[in-house]
Design an enzyme around this catalytic site. Structure first.
Site, PDB file in Angstrom:
ATOM      1  CE  LYS A   1      -2.483  -2.784  -0.470  1.00 26.45           C
ATOM      2  NZ  LYS A   1      -2.476  -4.256  -0.393  1.00 26.45           N
TER       3      LYS A   1
ATOM      4  CB  ILE B   1      -0.171 -10.490  -5.677  1.00 24.19           C
ATOM      5  CG1 ILE B   1      -0.435 -10.796  -4.198  1.00 24.19           C
ATOM      6  CG2 ILE B   1       1.272 -10.030  -5.880  1.00 24.19           C
ATOM      7  CD1 ILE B   1       0.481 -11.855  -3.600  1.00 24.19           C
TER       8      ILE B   1
ATOM      9  CB  VAL C   1       2.976 -20.033 -18.336  1.00 19.47           C
ATOM     10  CG1 VAL C   1       4.497 -19.970 -18.282  1.00 19.47           C
ATOM     11  CG2 VAL C   1       2.378 -18.638 -18.164  1.00 19.47           C
TER      12      VAL C   1
ATOM     13  CG  ASP D   1      -2.901 -16.062   4.947  1.00 23.05           C
ATOM     14  OD1 ASP D   1      -3.982 -15.491   5.165  1.00 23.05           O
ATOM     15  OD2 ASP D   1      -1.995 -15.570   4.238  1.00 23.05           O
TER      16      ASP D   1
ATOM     17  CB  ALA E   1      -4.210  -8.679   7.140  1.00 24.31           C
TER      18      ALA E   1
ATOM     19  CG  HIS F   1     -24.505  17.118  -0.750  1.00 28.26           C
ATOM     20  ND1 HIS F   1     -24.450  16.353  -1.900  1.00 28.26           N
ATOM     21  CD2 HIS F   1     -24.425  18.413  -1.143  1.00 28.26           C
ATOM     22  CE1 HIS F   1     -24.339  17.165  -2.944  1.00 28.26           C
ATOM     23  NE2 HIS F   1     -24.326  18.421  -2.507  1.00 28.26           N
TER      24      HIS F   1
HETATM   25  P1  FAD Z   1       1.424 -14.417   8.094  1.00 28.24           P
HETATM   26  O1  FAD Z   1       1.261 -12.963   7.969  1.00 28.24           O
HETATM   27  O2  FAD Z   1       1.958 -15.164   6.920  1.00 28.24           O
HETATM   28  O3  FAD Z   1       2.386 -14.649   9.351  1.00 28.24           O
HETATM   29  C1  FAD Z   1       2.870 -15.902   9.704  1.00 28.24           C
HETATM   30  C2  FAD Z   1       4.134 -15.724  10.526  1.00 28.24           C
HETATM   31  O4  FAD Z   1       4.479 -16.973  11.102  1.00 28.24           O
HETATM   32  C3  FAD Z   1       5.356 -15.285   9.710  1.00 28.24           C
HETATM   33  O5  FAD Z   1       6.044 -14.283  10.395  1.00 28.24           O
HETATM   34  C4  FAD Z   1       6.201 -16.551   9.624  1.00 28.24           C
HETATM   35  O6  FAD Z   1       7.591 -16.287   9.526  1.00 28.24           O
HETATM   36  C5  FAD Z   1       5.879 -17.180  10.955  1.00 28.24           C
HETATM   37  N1  FAD Z   1       6.091 -18.637  11.003  1.00 28.24           N
HETATM   38  C6  FAD Z   1       5.665 -19.566  10.130  1.00 28.24           C
HETATM   39  N2  FAD Z   1       5.986 -20.802  10.575  1.00 28.24           N
HETATM   40  C7  FAD Z   1       6.614 -20.616  11.748  1.00 28.24           C
HETATM   41  C8  FAD Z   1       7.163 -21.497  12.709  1.00 28.24           C
HETATM   42  N3  FAD Z   1       7.067 -22.824  12.572  1.00 28.24           N
HETATM   43  N4  FAD Z   1       7.757 -20.976  13.806  1.00 28.24           N
HETATM   44  C9  FAD Z   1       7.823 -19.622  13.993  1.00 28.24           C
HETATM   45  N5  FAD Z   1       7.303 -18.759  13.119  1.00 28.24           N
HETATM   46  C10 FAD Z   1       6.703 -19.243  12.027  1.00 28.24           C
HETATM   47  N6  FAD Z   1      -4.380  -8.941   3.143  1.00 28.24           N
HETATM   48  C11 FAD Z   1      -5.232  -7.941   3.410  1.00 28.24           C
HETATM   49  O7  FAD Z   1      -6.175  -8.135   4.190  1.00 28.24           O
HETATM   50  N7  FAD Z   1      -5.083  -6.694   2.859  1.00 28.24           N
HETATM   51  C12 FAD Z   1      -4.080  -6.420   1.998  1.00 28.24           C
HETATM   52  O8  FAD Z   1      -3.963  -5.293   1.521  1.00 28.24           O
HETATM   53  C13 FAD Z   1      -3.159  -7.460   1.679  1.00 28.24           C
HETATM   54  N8  FAD Z   1      -2.145  -7.228   0.848  1.00 28.24           N
HETATM   55  C14 FAD Z   1      -1.246  -8.230   0.587  1.00 28.24           C
HETATM   56  C15 FAD Z   1      -0.210  -7.971  -0.299  1.00 28.24           C
HETATM   57  C16 FAD Z   1       0.695  -8.970  -0.599  1.00 28.24           C
HETATM   58  C17 FAD Z   1       1.818  -8.676  -1.562  1.00 28.24           C
HETATM   59  C18 FAD Z   1       0.584 -10.251   0.032  1.00 28.24           C
HETATM   60  C19 FAD Z   1       1.587 -11.332  -0.244  1.00 28.24           C
HETATM   61  C20 FAD Z   1      -0.442 -10.518   0.906  1.00 28.24           C
HETATM   62  C21 FAD Z   1      -1.379  -9.504   1.182  1.00 28.24           C
HETATM   63  N9  FAD Z   1      -2.455  -9.725   2.041  1.00 28.24           N
HETATM   64  C22 FAD Z   1      -3.345  -8.730   2.293  1.00 28.24           C
HETATM   65  C23 FAD Z   1      -2.655 -11.029   2.701  1.00 28.24           C
HETATM   66  C24 FAD Z   1      -2.123 -10.962   4.139  1.00 28.24           C
HETATM   67  O9  FAD Z   1      -0.769 -10.589   4.103  1.00 28.24           O
HETATM   68  C25 FAD Z   1      -2.281 -12.312   4.805  1.00 28.24           C
HETATM   69  O10 FAD Z   1      -3.634 -12.722   4.722  1.00 28.24           O
HETATM   70  C26 FAD Z   1      -1.879 -12.220   6.273  1.00 28.24           C
HETATM   71  O11 FAD Z   1      -0.553 -11.797   6.405  1.00 28.24           O
HETATM   72  C27 FAD Z   1      -2.064 -13.569   6.957  1.00 28.24           C
HETATM   73  O12 FAD Z   1      -1.745 -13.414   8.301  1.00 28.24           O
HETATM   74  P2  FAD Z   1      -1.283 -14.655   9.183  1.00 28.24           P
HETATM   75  O13 FAD Z   1      -1.004 -14.119  10.530  1.00 28.24           O
HETATM   76  O14 FAD Z   1      -2.251 -15.755   9.027  1.00 28.24           O
HETATM   77  O15 FAD Z   1       0.079 -15.157   8.506  1.00 28.24           O
HETATM   78  P1  NAD Z   2      -4.876 -15.034  -6.148  1.00 33.00           P
HETATM   79  O1  NAD Z   2      -5.486 -16.312  -5.731  1.00 33.00           O
HETATM   80  O2  NAD Z   2      -5.568 -13.773  -5.838  1.00 33.00           O
HETATM   81  O3  NAD Z   2      -4.639 -15.036  -7.708  1.00 33.00           O
HETATM   82  C1  NAD Z   2      -3.848 -15.992  -8.365  1.00 33.00           C
HETATM   83  C2  NAD Z   2      -4.210 -15.971  -9.838  1.00 33.00           C
HETATM   84  O4  NAD Z   2      -3.252 -16.746 -10.534  1.00 33.00           O
HETATM   85  C3  NAD Z   2      -5.579 -16.584 -10.114  1.00 33.00           C
HETATM   86  O5  NAD Z   2      -6.318 -15.735 -10.941  1.00 33.00           O
HETATM   87  C4  NAD Z   2      -5.234 -17.905 -10.784  1.00 33.00           C
HETATM   88  O6  NAD Z   2      -6.214 -18.325 -11.707  1.00 33.00           O
HETATM   89  C5  NAD Z   2      -3.931 -17.557 -11.471  1.00 33.00           C
HETATM   90  N1  NAD Z   2      -3.086 -18.695 -11.787  1.00 33.00           N
HETATM   91  C6  NAD Z   2      -2.877 -19.810 -11.050  1.00 33.00           C
HETATM   92  N2  NAD Z   2      -1.995 -20.619 -11.677  1.00 33.00           N
HETATM   93  C7  NAD Z   2      -1.626 -19.987 -12.814  1.00 33.00           C
HETATM   94  C8  NAD Z   2      -0.731 -20.302 -13.872  1.00 33.00           C
HETATM   95  N3  NAD Z   2      -0.034 -21.429 -13.871  1.00 33.00           N
HETATM   96  N4  NAD Z   2      -0.602 -19.428 -14.889  1.00 33.00           N
HETATM   97  C9  NAD Z   2      -1.299 -18.271 -14.902  1.00 33.00           C
HETATM   98  N5  NAD Z   2      -2.181 -17.926 -13.923  1.00 33.00           N
HETATM   99  C10 NAD Z   2      -2.319 -18.772 -12.897  1.00 33.00           C
HETATM  100  O7  NAD Z   2      -3.395 -15.072  -5.544  1.00 33.00           O
HETATM  101  P2  NAD Z   2      -2.289 -13.948  -5.392  1.00 33.00           P
HETATM  102  O8  NAD Z   2      -2.558 -12.789  -6.275  1.00 33.00           O
HETATM  103  O9  NAD Z   2      -1.000 -14.672  -5.489  1.00 33.00           O
HETATM  104  O10 NAD Z   2      -2.501 -13.487  -3.904  1.00 33.00           O
HETATM  105  C11 NAD Z   2      -2.484 -14.454  -2.843  1.00 33.00           C
HETATM  106  C12 NAD Z   2      -3.460 -14.088  -1.776  1.00 33.00           C
HETATM  107  O11 NAD Z   2      -2.943 -12.991  -1.044  1.00 33.00           O
HETATM  108  C13 NAD Z   2      -4.808 -13.639  -2.304  1.00 33.00           C
HETATM  109  O12 NAD Z   2      -5.688 -14.709  -2.433  1.00 33.00           O
HETATM  110  C14 NAD Z   2      -5.290 -12.700  -1.246  1.00 33.00           C
HETATM  111  O13 NAD Z   2      -6.047 -13.427  -0.317  1.00 33.00           O
HETATM  112  C15 NAD Z   2      -4.029 -12.201  -0.598  1.00 33.00           C
HETATM  113  N6  NAD Z   2      -3.831 -10.794  -0.996  1.00 33.00           N
HETATM  114  C16 NAD Z   2      -4.775  -9.895  -0.604  1.00 33.00           C
HETATM  115  C17 NAD Z   2      -4.643  -8.583  -0.968  1.00 33.00           C
HETATM  116  C18 NAD Z   2      -5.689  -7.626  -0.547  1.00 33.00           C
HETATM  117  O14 NAD Z   2      -6.464  -7.951   0.343  1.00 33.00           O
HETATM  118  N7  NAD Z   2      -5.765  -6.441  -1.127  1.00 33.00           N
HETATM  119  C19 NAD Z   2      -3.555  -8.165  -1.726  1.00 33.00           C
HETATM  120  C20 NAD Z   2      -2.637  -9.111  -2.139  1.00 33.00           C
HETATM  121  C21 NAD Z   2      -2.779 -10.430  -1.750  1.00 33.00           C
END
Ligand code: FAD
Ligand code: NAD
Length: 495
Positions: free
Chosen positions: A76, A213, A267, A342, A350, A474
């Site tokens: 963000k 993503i 792909v 997750d 999150a 408004h």
């Molecule tokens: P995580 O955030 O993955 O945290 C898990 C933690 O556990 C990590 O620190 C990991 O190192 C640790 N861990 C794992 N195994 C072990 C172990 N055995 N021992 C000790 N530590 C361990 N979601 C939104 O709602 N809004 C968004 O805008 C958004 N944007 C995103 C953008 C991107 C690029 C990505 C990749 C994800 C985004 N998400 C977003 C999704 C969001 O990040 C996840 O849904 C969220 O982080 C999940 O939270 P969690 O606590 O379940 O796991």
């Molecule tokens: P995603 O599930 O949103 O999208 C993955 C896309 O890849 C799908 O459309 C799928 O059909 C496609 N795909 C799968 N295999 C493929 C292949 N071999 N070739 C081409 N396309 C293929 O997953 P993401 O974008 O990787 O994000 C992961 C998760 O992280 C999301 O599901 C979301 O929950 C979380 N996230 C949330 C936010 C947010 O809340 N704003 C932002 C980023 C990520």
């Protein structure tokens, strides 16, 4: 390190356990699920340890998991920077503001992002201190049981430490799904970590996967000047969103924004060169293409992070995709072991992780924790933003639910006009007989903020009539929600 000892008796059975400290709650993972669960558990008077293994690019422990380190927060920050760049280059002129000599300093943009991440990740350590959560850096894994307690081994920098837990919350999150045979080096071929860290704008950026993503990161680098090509395997675009919203998003992203999005693309190969990556794919008509990119982002979903938990040592049940199996209350098959975020079923968001963390901590403390998965808002932080809650029109049709729809376009909103952000609409879906709101779908400015009104309304079981009778300021974007609600009863006033 200070910790609060458990109130439970801790009989020792062997030398290892003589050394082990016992906690009421051990949380494995300090992402938005785990760190929030730990804070809530400690607030409720439970002795709580949170174990986390994350290290940042500098090799230092960094709390906050994917979300704070390489997810929600950094993405963000870059989105905002890229939108500012877009405004100054393309939009200020409309306001009569002339700007010359515009420059783009990607290193500074990244440093700003890193500072925001650092502020929040170090902030969690302060929150832990304030709430008396003990924090331990290291990798946690199950190592059996002692009487009614679970033994957890923590492999940190030094010796492996063993702790015991009356209750365990697994919050280990998720990892990027890999494309078979394609190695991610986060230089040329990147996952979300690399995609957030480019030191310069790639001229030609390829993205595999048009999911959340793919479109968010693709938009960032497109706005900053990259030619962005997104290859999506499925024939549809943004399949989880309401079809009308997805259609409008496709129009906006491929039109004004200029993303090249190819759905139905297969792909076939990814070949890494010295300074570029070549992707071979087949389009939906079966025609073969070979395209060279300066960088490639693979964003094809995420998988649960349970690989090294040693779940089998205690009999913790995982499903065939590696998710920890839980019921609607995040209870696993083991007594006093919960899993959240997750790493379990439901959307990978999150706020969903955090709310499950709160609910589980409250259940452990004997309260009635609850998360309503049916009213979790989704947001895609593109421009225009996309947000929704509840069911889509296609889901209601498939379920045979009779509904009425009201819709209001932002082009008819005075505030949206003033902002110069007129693309998109608000759509409200309500039950045809009871008028209860079943879903709200927004594409447009500040959709991420507007959706909260719909979430509150749905949590309270509101009807479209309820929203229609509430006074909205408004001129504000929220008037679009009001008008969509009026539209359900075909009495919109400004369209
Ligand atoms: P995580 O955030 O993955 O945290 C898990 C933690 O556990 C990590 O620190 C990991 O190192 C640790 N861990 C794992 N195994 C072990 C172990 N055995 N021992 C000790 N530590 C361990 N979601 C939104 O709602 N809004 C968004 O805008 C958004 N944007 C995103 C953008 C991107 C690029 C990505 C990749 C994800 C985004 N998400 C977003 C999704 C969001 O990040 C996840 O849904 C969220 O982080 C999940 O939270 P969690 O606590 O379940 O796991
Ligand atoms: P995603 O599930 O949103 O999208 C993955 C896309 O890849 C799908 O459309 C799928 O059909 C496609 N795909 C799968 N295999 C493929 C292949 N071999 N070739 C081409 N396309 C293929 O997953 P993401 O974008 O990787 O994000 C992961 C998760 O992280 C999301 O599901 C979301 O929950 C979380 N996230 C949330 C936010 C947010 O809340 N704003 C932002 C980023 C990520």
């Amino acid at each position: 390190m200070k910790h609060r000892e458990s109130t439970y008796a801790s009989p020792v059975t062997d030398q290892r356990n003589k050394m082990a400290r016992t906690f009421d709650v051990v949380v494995i993972g300090a992402g938005p699920g785990g760190y929030i669960a730990a804070i809530r558990a400690a607030q409720l008077g439970l002795s709580t340890l949170c174990i986390d293994a994350w290290k940042n690019a500098a090799g230092k422990p960094s709390l906050g998991g994917t979300c704070l380190n390489v997810g929600c927060i950094p993405s963000k920050a870059l989105l905002e920077s890229s939108e500012n760049y877009e405004r100054v280059v393309h939009k200020f002129a409309d306001h009569g503001i002339g700007v010359s000599g515009i420059t783009l300093d990607v290193a500074k943009m990244q440093a700003r992002k890193d500072k925001i991440v650092d502020t929040f990740t170090t902030g969690i350590a302060l929150l832990f201190k304030k709430n008396k959560v003990e924090s331990m850096h290291g990798f946690g894994r199950f190592a059996g049981t002692v009487e009614d307690r679970y033994v957890i081994e923590v492999a940190g920098e030094g010796a492996v430490e063993t702790v015991e837990a009356r209750n365990v919350i697994v919050a280990t999150g998720s990892l990027p799904r890999g494309l078979p045979g394609v190695e991610v080096d986060n230089e040329l071929v990147c996952d979300n970590i690399g995609a957030l860290g480019f030191g310069e704008v790639p001229k030609r950026l390829g993205v595999i996967g048009a999911g959340v993503i793919g479109v968010e990161m693709g938009s960032v680098w497109r706005r900053l000047g990259a030619e962005v090509t997104i290859l999506e395997a499925l024939p549809s675009f943004l399949g989880a969103a309401d079809e009308q919203v997805a259609k409008e998003a496709y129009r906006q992203f491929t039109g004004p924004l200029g993303l090249r999005i190819y759905t139905g693309a297969k792909v076939a190969s990814v070949t890494r060169g010295k300074a570029s990556v070549t992707v071979e794919y087949e389009d939906r008509e079966g025609t073969r293409h070979v395209t060279e990119f300066d960088r490639l982002v693979v964003a094809i979903g995420r998988i649960p992070n349970t690989g090294d938990l040693n779940a089998e040592s205690v009999g913790l049940r995982l499903d065939d995709r590696g998710y920890v199996e839980v019921d609607s209350s995040c209870r696993t098959n083991l007594a006093n072991v919960f899993a959240i975020g997750d790493v379990v079923r439901g959307p990978m968001l999150a706020h969903k992780s955090s709310e499950e963390g709160v609910a589980v901590a409250e259940m452990i403390a004997g309260q009635a924790g609850h998360v309503n998965l049916a009213t979790i808002p989704w947001v895609i932080y593109t421009s225009p933003e996309i947000a929704w809650v509840g069911r889509t029109e296609q889901e209601l049709k498939a379920e045979g639910v009779a509904y009425r729809a009201g819709q209001f376009p932002f082009i008819a909103s005075g505030r949206a006009r003033a902002l110069g952000e007129t693309a998109g609409f608000v759509k409200m879906l309500a039950d045809a007989s009871t008028d209860q709101i079943l879903g709200v779908h927004i594409i447009g400015p500040f959709a991420s903020e507007l959706i909260s009104e719909a979430v509150v309304a749905m949590e309270f079981g509101a009807s479209s009539e309820d929203i229609a009778r509430i006074v909205h300021a408004h001129p504000s974007l929220s008037e679009a929600m009001h008008e969509a609600a009026l539209g359900v009863d075909k009495r919109a006033l400004n369209i």
